[in-house]
Every structure is written in structure tokens, then in C-alpha cells.
Design a protein around this motif. Structure first.
Motif, mmCIF file in Angstrom:
data_model
loop_
_atom_site.group_PDB
_atom_site.id
_atom_site.type_symbol
_atom_site.label_atom_id
_atom_site.label_comp_id
_atom_site.label_asym_id
_atom_site.label_seq_id
_atom_site.Cartn_x
_atom_site.Cartn_y
_atom_site.Cartn_z
ATOM 1 N N ASN A 97 37.349 47.359 51.358
ATOM 2 C CA ASN A 97 37.362 48.326 52.456
ATOM 3 C C ASN A 97 38.339 49.475 52.256
ATOM 4 O O ASN A 97 38.403 50.376 53.079
ATOM 5 N N THR A 98 39.119 49.438 51.180
ATOM 6 C CA THR A 98 40.070 50.521 50.928
ATOM 7 C C THR A 98 39.324 51.795 50.541
ATOM 8 O O THR A 98 38.462 51.774 49.668
ATOM 9 N N GLN A 99 39.665 52.875 51.210
ATOM 10 C CA GLN A 99 39.001 54.153 50.943
ATOM 11 C C GLN A 99 40.024 55.214 50.578
ATOM 12 O O GLN A 99 41.169 55.185 51.021
ATOM 13 N N TYR A 100 39.549 56.171 49.733
ATOM 14 C CA TYR A 100 40.342 57.362 49.446
ATOM 15 C C TYR A 100 39.641 58.548 50.100
ATOM 16 O O TYR A 100 38.411 58.693 49.993
ATOM 17 N N THR A 101 40.408 59.380 50.740
ATOM 18 C CA THR A 101 39.848 60.529 51.477
ATOM 19 C C THR A 101 40.360 61.827 50.888
ATOM 20 O O THR A 101 41.560 61.988 50.644
ATOM 21 N N VAL A 102 39.434 62.750 50.659
ATOM 22 C CA VAL A 102 39.804 64.105 50.241
ATOM 23 C C VAL A 102 39.543 65.040 51.417
ATOM 24 O O VAL A 102 38.438 65.052 51.984
ATOM 25 N N SER A 103 40.560 65.796 51.803
ATOM 26 C CA SER A 103 40.445 66.773 52.894
ATOM 27 C C SER A 103 40.291 68.167 52.285
ATOM 28 O O SER A 103 41.138 68.599 51.498
ATOM 29 N N PHE A 104 39.214 68.842 52.648
ATOM 30 C CA PHE A 104 38.913 70.173 52.108
ATOM 31 C C PHE A 104 39.335 71.230 53.141
ATOM 32 O O PHE A 104 38.893 71.189 54.296
ATOM 33 N N TYR A 105 40.184 72.157 52.693
ATOM 34 C CA TYR A 105 40.726 73.181 53.585
ATOM 35 C C TYR A 105 40.294 74.589 53.158
ATOM 36 O O TYR A 105 40.124 74.872 51.974
ATOM 37 N N ALA A 106 40.134 75.448 54.172
ATOM 38 C CA ALA A 106 40.017 76.894 53.931
ATOM 39 C C ALA A 106 41.289 77.502 54.495
ATOM 40 O O ALA A 106 41.497 77.486 55.717
ATOM 41 N N GLY A 107 42.153 77.990 53.646
ATOM 42 C CA GLY A 107 43.454 78.435 54.113
ATOM 43 C C GLY A 107 44.392 77.246 54.261
ATOM 44 O O GLY A 107 44.054 76.111 53.921
ATOM 45 N N THR A 108 45.564 77.468 54.810
ATOM 46 C CA THR A 108 46.588 76.417 54.847
ATOM 47 C C THR A 108 46.346 75.377 55.926
ATOM 48 O O THR A 108 46.815 74.251 55.814
ATOM 49 N N ASP A 109 45.616 75.733 56.979
ATOM 50 C CA ASP A 109 45.501 74.794 58.095
ATOM 51 C C ASP A 109 44.094 74.667 58.673
ATOM 52 O O ASP A 109 43.898 73.979 59.672
ATOM 53 N N LYS A 110 43.110 75.310 58.061
ATOM 54 C CA LYS A 110 41.740 75.252 58.602
ATOM 55 C C LYS A 110 40.944 74.195 57.837
ATOM 56 O O LYS A 110 40.482 74.422 56.723
ATOM 57 N N LEU A 111 40.795 73.017 58.449
ATOM 58 C CA LEU A 111 40.075 71.915 57.810
ATOM 59 C C LEU A 111 38.577 72.179 57.846
ATOM 60 O O LEU A 111 38.003 72.464 58.900
#
Length: 412
Positions: A97-111
Motif C-alpha cells: 500500500n505504500t505509494q509515491y506521489t509526484v506533485s506537478f506545479y505551474a509556478g511556485t504555488d499553483k498545483l
């Protein structure tokens, strides 16, 4: 006065330096990673944004701390130059159940989006990034994803296996001047890696997605109904608006929903087109009947095109129409287009048969019939005399009449 000005400049410079603080990041064994500078009083999380601690086998990165002292919190404000070191804890046994998550951003704070995969699958970054759309920026071209760095974003290698929770940012470069040969390509996929077809149009034409998708056939899936095309998302595919203008190279995926039970009223419809938008006719049959395409196409007339010969019906393709197999069973609502090829040149040969020849041939037939009758009369008269001449004449008349009837039948 010169000394006074110099002293003022030095004082101003010193004051400016006092307004900023630098955090220097080190590995656990003391090797420098990077330094970042922000205005004093800025939260530590801003300094640490995009800084990647090196991976250590069997260890999990837990944060940054002073060489001797507590761990820094994201909300801690930095008021002076400090040095921090990567800290780790033993990695617990990895379960399914262990997952790795990649967060994709546009700019420094816009997810834009987050994407997760099971750690045990050792998924490459390219798998996480598949279908993620970076926002268009006027005068810029998207070049890929990168880790944030004080000296500029550091590109992520698409073939690198994701080993934790990552934050990546859209990178751009100045766009070259667009010429007539610049094209945007949409890649249509069935599943995550099965390419169906690519379609390209000139960027200057500002073609809508519906134009790119024209005639693309998503594969049939048992018990599913095709609902359209979408961008890949960890939370499910996001439908593409058919009226959206394609603004770059896109990857889209076939979307489906559970198909309702087919009843007797369900129809599969084939739309026959001449050109991209001129509908000739639609033909529908009950889906349960499993009707072949040849039955749908029966009697459909493709319009005549000067200098062209109609060759059949096909699905639209950027590389030319793809012929439909007449024996293929129609499995949904299809759009097909008339296909043509250049007509061969026709030789105009003059009719060499003269009317006089026809007359001569007809006369020859009459003379032949007459000659035969005369021969029969002579033969009979020579054997039986004039007494039987009437019978002979009757036979001759009958023979001639029979020949006349035969000729009339041929004419009819």
C-alpha cells in the motif's frame, strides 16, 4: 565629499545585505548541496522549496536540522545565515500500500495535479507525467518538468525511477517565431501505452480538438461504451472539450463507461461523408444483428468528382483515408469518407464501321437466303416435275418466312 559618498554607499550596501539571510543545505555527511537566499523573516519552507536530499538505501528523508539541535519546521522564520543538514530515519518494511506521489506545479504555488503509484512498482517519472498538461504561457514553449533550484529549475530525467514524494515545476523556454511548417500533434492512445494514431495540423490554423479527433476509432472494449477522449489523471481521465483549440503536442486516452444492456432498439449508425463536413446519408441497423459494413454501404452514392474515380469508403486519417473492410461488422457509430483516385486517360477511338458495310452484309444475307431457295426449287423440279412445283414453292415460301422471323427476333 568623495569619502562621504563612499561611506554612504558602503552603508547602503551593508544595510541591503542585512535585509537578506542565506540557508546553506548540506548532505548528512557534510557535502554542500545548495544555498538559497531570501529576505529575513521568510518561512523556512520557502528556502527548502525544491531542494532534494540525496537518497540513501534503507533510509527515509525526514527533514532538515542544525548540525546539533532540533529539526527545522516549515513555518520557522529565518532571520540570519544558517547551515542545515539532511536527516534520515530507517525505512520501514515496504508493503503493497505504500505509494509515491509526484506533485506537478505551474509556478511556485499553483498545483496542477498529483499522481501516485505504488512504490513496489518502481514507476519511472515518465509514467507519472504521462498526459499532464502544463499551462500555456504566451511566447514560451514548455520544455519539461524540473526540480526547483535557486539557480533555475533542474530538469527531471524521464527515465528516472521515482523514489519518494516529489514536487516538480513546469519549465519553459522562449518560443521561436512560428513559421508555416510548425505543427501541433495529438497522440491518441488506448490504455497507457498503446498508440492508436497521431494527427497533426499546422499551428497557424488553430484547429479545434474535434478536427484532430475526426474519424479516430477507439477500440471496442467488452461491456464498455466509448465516451470520448481525455487527459490522463491519477483521479480518472479528464475529458477534452471538443471545441478547445489544440495549443501544443497533446496525449489523449480513450475513455469508457459501463455499457447498458443492449435491447432490440439499440442502433449502430454509419454516417457517410463527401469531404470533411458534407454529410451524404446516415444508415442504421440494430446492433444485435451484427451487420457488416457492406450492408450499410449498399446503394450509397458517392458524388462524382471531375478527373477522379471513386474507390470506396474509409476512416479519416492524417496520413490519408484508411479503407473500411466491407466484411467488417459495424460495432458502433462510425463516420466514413468517400475515397478517390486519379481517373486514367480515355482514348477516343473513331468508329471504323461504315454504314455501307452494314448494308452490304444485310444484302449478303438476303442473297444467301434467295440462293438456297432457288437451289431447293431446282432440285425438286428436276426430280418430280412441274406437278410438285406448288409444294416446292410453298416450302420455299415457308423457308423464307422462317428466315425473316429469325432476323426479326435478333433485332428485338
Amino acid at each position: 565629499m568623495a569619502d562621504t559618498a563612499q561611506n554612504q554607499n558602503s552603508a547602503t550596501s551593508a544595510q541591503a545585505e542585512e535585509e537578506f539571510a542565506t540557508v546553506t543545505f548540506y548532505t548528512a555527511d557534510g557535502h554542500i548541496i545548495q544555498g538559497t537566499t531570501w529576505q529575513k523573516g521568510t518561512a523556512f519552507s520557502q528556502y527548502a522549496l525544491g531542494i532534494q536530499a540525496p537518497a540513501i538505501a534503507g533510509k527515509t528523508f525526514t527533514g532538515w536540522s542544525y548540525s546539533e539541535g532540533p529539526m527545522l519546521k516549515d513555518t520557522d522564520q529565518v532571520f540570519g545565515d544558517i547551515s542545515v543538514y539532511a536527516t534520515y530515519a530507517d525505512t520501514p518494511a515496504q508493503d503493497d500500500n505504500t505509494q509515491y506521489t509526484v506533485s506537478f506545479y505551474a509556478g511556485t504555488d499553483k498545483l496542477i495535479q498529483t499522481v501516485s503509484y505504488y512504490a513496489k512498482d518502481k514507476a519511472k517519472f515518465s509514467t507519472y507525467a504521462a498526459g499532464i498538461q502544463a499551462p500555456a504561457v504566451e511566447g514560451k514553449t514548455f520544455t519539461g518538468w524540473g526540480f526547483a533550484s535557486n539557480n533555475g529549475n533542474v530538469a527531471v530525467n524521464p527515465d528516472e525511477v521515482v523514489t519518494g514524494n516529489w514536487a516538480v515545476y513546469a519549465m519553459y523556454k522562449n518560443s521561436p517565431k512560428q513559421d508555416d511548417n510548425t505543427q501541433y500533434t495529438v497522440s491518441f492512445y488506448a490504455g497507457t501505452d498503446k498508440l492508436i494514431q497521431t494527427v497533426s495540423y499546422y499551428a497557424k490554423d488553430k484547429a479545434k480538438f474535434s478536427q484532430y479527433a475526426l474519424g479516430i476509432q477507439a477500440p471496442a472494449v467488452e461491456g464498455k461504451a466509448f465516451t470520448g477522449w481525455g487527459f490522463a489523471s491519477n483521479n480518472g481521465d479528464v475529458p477534452v472539450n471538443p471545441d478547445d483549440e489544440v495549443t501544443g503536442n497533446w496525449a489523449v486516452y480513450a475513455m469508457y463507461k459501463d455499457a447498458p444492456n443492449k435491447d432490440d432498439n439499440t442502433l449502430n449508425v454509419v454516417s457517410f461523408y463527401a469531404g470533411t463536413d458534407k454529410l451524404i446519408q446516415t444508415v442504421g441497423y440494430y446492433a444485435k444483428d451484427h451487420v457488416k459494413f457492406s450492408q450499410y454501404a449498399l446503394g450509397i452514392q458517392a458524388p462524382a468528382v471531375e478527373g477522379k474515380v471513386f474507390t470506396g469508403w474509409g476512416f479519416a486519417s492524417n496520413d490519408g483515408d484508411v479503407p473500411v473492410d466491407p466484411d467488417m461488422v459495424v460495432t458502433g457509430n462510425w463516420a466514413v469518407y468517400a475515397m478517390y483516385k486519379d481517373a486514367p486517360k480515355q482514348d477516343n477511338k473513331k468508329d471504323d464501321v461504315k454504314p455501307a458495310d452494314t448494308v452490304t452484309k444485310n444484302d449478303a444475307k438476303k442473297n444467301s437466303n434467295k440462293t438456297v431457295a432457288q437451289k431447293i426449287q431446282q432440285a425438286v423440279l428436276s426430280d418430280t416435275g412441274a406437278a410438285v412445283s406448288g409444294v416446292v414453292v410453298f416450302a420455299v415460301i415457308a423457308l423464307i418466312g422462317f428466315a425473316g422471323i429469325t432476323i426479326l427476333r435478333k433485332r428485338i
